[in-house]
Scaffold this motif. Structure first.
Motif, short mmCIF file in Angstrom:
data_model
loop_
_atom_site.label_atom_id
_atom_site.label_comp_id
_atom_site.label_asym_id
_atom_site.label_seq_id
_atom_site.Cartn_x
_atom_site.Cartn_y
_atom_site.Cartn_z
N GLU A 1 -9.68 -40.55 -12.60
CA GLU A 1 -9.13 -40.74 -11.25
C GLU A 1 -9.02 -39.51 -10.65
N THR A 2 -9.21 -39.41 -9.26
CA THR A 2 -9.05 -37.98 -8.48
C THR A 2 -7.87 -38.41 -7.66
N PRO A 3 -7.26 -37.27 -6.92
CA PRO A 3 -6.19 -37.36 -6.05
C PRO A 3 -6.51 -38.52 -5.08
N LEU A 4 -7.69 -38.57 -4.46
CA LEU A 4 -7.93 -39.27 -3.32
C LEU A 4 -8.19 -40.70 -3.93
N ASN A 5 -8.56 -41.08 -5.05
CA ASN A 5 -8.55 -42.36 -5.73
C ASN A 5 -7.25 -42.83 -5.72
N ALA A 6 -6.12 -41.76 -6.24
CA ALA A 6 -4.75 -42.19 -6.41
C ALA A 6 -4.21 -42.60 -4.81
N ALA A 7 -4.34 -41.98 -3.82
CA ALA A 7 -3.95 -42.03 -2.50
C ALA A 7 -4.46 -43.42 -2.10
N ALA A 8 -5.88 -43.70 -2.30
CA ALA A 8 -6.49 -44.90 -1.51
C ALA A 8 -5.87 -46.22 -2.21
N ALA A 9 -5.69 -46.19 -3.45
CA ALA A 9 -5.31 -47.20 -4.60
C ALA A 9 -3.68 -47.61 -4.14
N ALA A 10 -3.06 -46.34 -3.59
CA ALA A 10 -1.52 -46.68 -3.61
C ALA A 10 -0.97 -47.06 -2.16
N ALA A 11 -2.01 -47.05 -1.28
CA ALA A 11 -1.78 -47.70 0.02
C ALA A 11 -1.79 -48.97 0.08
N GLU A 12 -0.88 -49.56 -0.41
CA GLU A 12 -0.88 -51.13 -0.40
C GLU A 12 0.14 -51.95 0.77
N ARG A 13 1.00 -51.05 1.05
CA ARG A 13 1.91 -51.72 2.11
C ARG A 13 1.81 -51.15 3.47
N PRO A 14 1.58 -52.05 4.56
CA PRO A 14 0.97 -51.60 5.64
C PRO A 14 2.00 -50.54 6.55
N GLU A 15 3.17 -50.61 6.21
CA GLU A 15 4.20 -49.66 6.53
C GLU A 15 4.14 -48.36 5.93
N ASP A 16 3.23 -48.19 4.99
CA ASP A 16 2.96 -46.75 4.46
C ASP A 16 1.71 -46.45 4.71
N ALA B 1 -9.67 -53.24 -0.52
CA ALA B 1 -8.88 -53.99 -1.20
C ALA B 1 -7.45 -54.19 -0.70
N ASN B 2 -7.08 -53.05 -0.22
CA ASN B 2 -5.57 -52.74 0.41
C ASN B 2 -5.70 -53.04 2.00
N GLY B 3 -6.86 -53.67 2.47
CA GLY B 3 -6.74 -53.86 3.81
C GLY B 3 -6.45 -52.93 4.84
N HIS B 4 -6.99 -51.80 4.39
CA HIS B 4 -6.65 -50.64 5.21
C HIS B 4 -8.09 -49.98 6.00
N PRO B 5 -8.17 -50.75 7.17
CA PRO B 5 -9.28 -50.43 7.97
C PRO B 5 -9.37 -48.93 8.36
N ALA B 6 -8.40 -48.05 8.67
CA ALA B 6 -8.44 -46.83 9.06
C ALA B 6 -8.90 -45.89 7.93
N MET B 7 -8.43 -46.21 6.73
CA MET B 7 -8.87 -45.45 5.56
C MET B 7 -10.26 -45.73 5.32
N ALA B 8 -10.95 -46.92 5.46
CA ALA B 8 -12.16 -47.33 5.23
C ALA B 8 -12.87 -46.51 6.24
N ARG B 9 -12.63 -46.37 7.65
CA ARG B 9 -13.44 -45.58 8.41
C ARG B 9 -13.36 -44.16 8.30
N LEU B 10 -12.31 -43.71 7.74
CA LEU B 10 -12.46 -42.18 7.51
C LEU B 10 -13.39 -41.88 6.28
N LEU B 11 -13.18 -42.74 5.21
CA LEU B 11 -14.31 -42.50 4.04
C LEU B 11 -15.57 -42.62 4.52
N LEU B 12 -15.88 -43.85 5.23
CA LEU B 12 -17.15 -43.79 5.56
C LEU B 12 -17.58 -42.56 6.57
N ARG B 13 -16.97 -42.21 7.55
CA ARG B 13 -17.27 -41.16 8.18
C ARG B 13 -17.50 -39.80 7.50
#
Length: 475
Positions: A285-300, A334-346
């Motif tokens: 796991e990298t720190p980026l993996n850890a951040a993406a996996a932990a972003a489960e709640r919409p408020e966070d 998997a966490n339903g986070h379109p903004a992070m998906a957009r960032l990673l794809l970019r």
């Protein structure tokens, strides 16, 4: 000092077998340490007898420390021997003991428990009563077992911010780096956090990289936002804490911890002090993996997005596969986070790579549709399709049935014959030639859709049609 026992907190149920294993492991560690010390002695030197640790079970002494009563602390801890005494609390807890189900004394104790006027509680707080279970040949009983917890006077003072008491203990010879009960005093002051006590301990020579029994350094325990605001993390780094030091077993760094907690300021601080954004744990796991996996709640989602931005700016690999082959994009989808998906794809993440189970980010996004309907999962699906993700297998489209916008996206991009036939039966009419042309163009462009479609020499309505707009209809 008296030798009575006193419990300071409600005890949790623990396995008797686990207790025995922990005790045996500690005994083996001490035996190895004694053997290593004896081998270093000059030949002919008689081995020194093992020192017996002084243990205090007196509730009055414990209460003086927990209350921060400086006058009583000064009257009790007057020299090095008393300043380094081990404080022990003993609490009775119920444990399930299979091996004692038929042993001596079980039936009288079982009869005693049955006579209690109240139900017993298991470790989750549910009422269980008293059970004598017989299943798969196993018999056992809930029995009371003593649980001993050790700490030191300096640990108690440091954990509660009693700076004057901690200074008195240090002046009387308290070992500043003694790991008692699994932690050193600096671990407790950093976890609390109490920067005044941490500063005092460091001034008396505390090791900023001292490891706890589980292999964590004090910097790993700075997990709350105020631990930065009050200066504990900065203080440890200023006194030589190694920012890339990993835990003993899992090799988790402070940057992993901060990313997993969504601590933006901590991540910025660690990167400023040279933290490696590409460092991996033993599981990959990298720190980026850890951040993406932990972003489960919409408020966070916002703060985890900012953490991911800082890590990518520092050079983190957007496609690094971690545990079970999950990339950050798999976790974001998997966490339903379109903004992070957009960032990673970019930043170049691959929208088609499978994980260890063979699932692509598209599969993860489809499975998340039902749970994250409020997070606009159709945006994630469109992003993946624009970056070369293949349309899902028709059987996967059932996951979109409860969210029409997501189903609309998938219907408007799917061109496989099997699904086309089912769409004809559902709609009652064949798809238009315009739709078939769109499927062919998008299939030809593949991962270039996102960049190429806006530059095509087509009327704006046609370009918009190629970009799968959400219009509430199957076009």
């Amino acid at each position: 000092m008296a030798h009575e026992s006193f419990a300071f907190s409600p005890s949790a149920l623990r396995s008797l077998r686990l207790q025995r294993e922990l005790l045996e492991r500690d005994e083996r560690r001490r035996a190895l340490a004694r053997g290593s010390a004896e081998r270093r002695l000059p030949p002919g030197t008689p081995p020194s007898p093992p020192r017996r640790r002084q243990v205090c079970r007196d509730p009055a002494v414990h209460n003086a420390l927990y209350a921060g009563d400086l006058r009583r602390v000064q009257s009790i801890f007057r020299d090095e021997a008393t300043a380094n005494v081990v404080l022990e609390t003993v609490s009775e807890e119920l444990v399930w003991s299979p091996e004692q189900g038929t042993g001596p004394g079980v039936l009288p104790f079982f009869s005693l428990l049955l006579s209690l006027p109240f139900p017993l509680q298991n470790r989750w707080g549910a009422s269980t009563g008293v059970q004598l279970q017989v299943g798969s040949g196993e018999q056992g009983l809930w029995v009371l077992s003593p649980r001993r917890q050790h700490t030191s006077a300096l640990r108690i003072a440091a954990a509660r911010g009693y700076e004057d008491c901690a200074r008195h203990l240090l002046l009387r010879g308290a070992a500043v780096d003694a790991v008692v009960g699994g932690r050193a005093p600096l671990h407790d002051s950093a976890a609390a956090p109490h920067p005044n006590c941490a500063r005092l301990l460091l001034a008396f020579g505390a090791d900023p990289n001292v490891l706890s029994a589980d292999g964590s350094a004090p910097l790993h325990l700075c997990t709350a936002p105020h631990s930065l605001r009050y200066g504990c993390a900065e203080l440890l780094l200023a006194h030589g804490a190694q920012v890339n030091l990993g835990t003993r077993d899992r090799q988790v760094t402070a940057l992993h911890v901060a990313a997993r907690q969504g601590l933006v300021a901590h991540v910025e601080l660690y990167l400023h002090h040279g933290a490696d954004p590409s460092v991996r744990t033993h599981q990959g796991e990298t720190p980026l993996n850890a951040a993406a996996a932990a972003a489960e709640r919409p408020e966070d989602s916002e703060r985890f997005l900012r953490v991911a931005e800082r890590l990518l700016e520092a050079g983190a690999e957007p496609g690094a596969a971690g545990r079970k082959g999950h990339t950050p994009l798999h976790n974001a989808c998997a966490n339903g986070h379109p903004a992070m998906a957009r960032l990673l794809l970019r930043h170049g993440a691959d929208a088609t790579v499978p994980n260890g189970a063979g699932d692509t980010p598209m599969d993860c996004a489809l499975r998340a549709v039902r749970e994250y309907r409020q997070q606009r999962p159709e945006e994630t699906l469109t992003l993946l399709l624009d970056h070369g993700a293949l349309p899902a297998h028709p059987k996967m489209l059932r996951l979109c049935c409860q969210h029409p916008p997501a189903l609309e996206v998938m219907l408007n991009v799917t061109g496989c014959p099997g699904f086309y036939a089912s769409a004809v039966r559902m709609a009652g009419q064949p798809r238009r030639l315009q739709h078939l042309a769109r499927v062919a163009i998008r299939r030809h462009l593949g991962a270039r859709c996102c960049a190429a479609v806006p530059r095509l020499a087509l009327p704006p309505p046609l370009r918009r049609y190629l970009q799968l707009p959400i219009e509430g209809l199957i076009s």
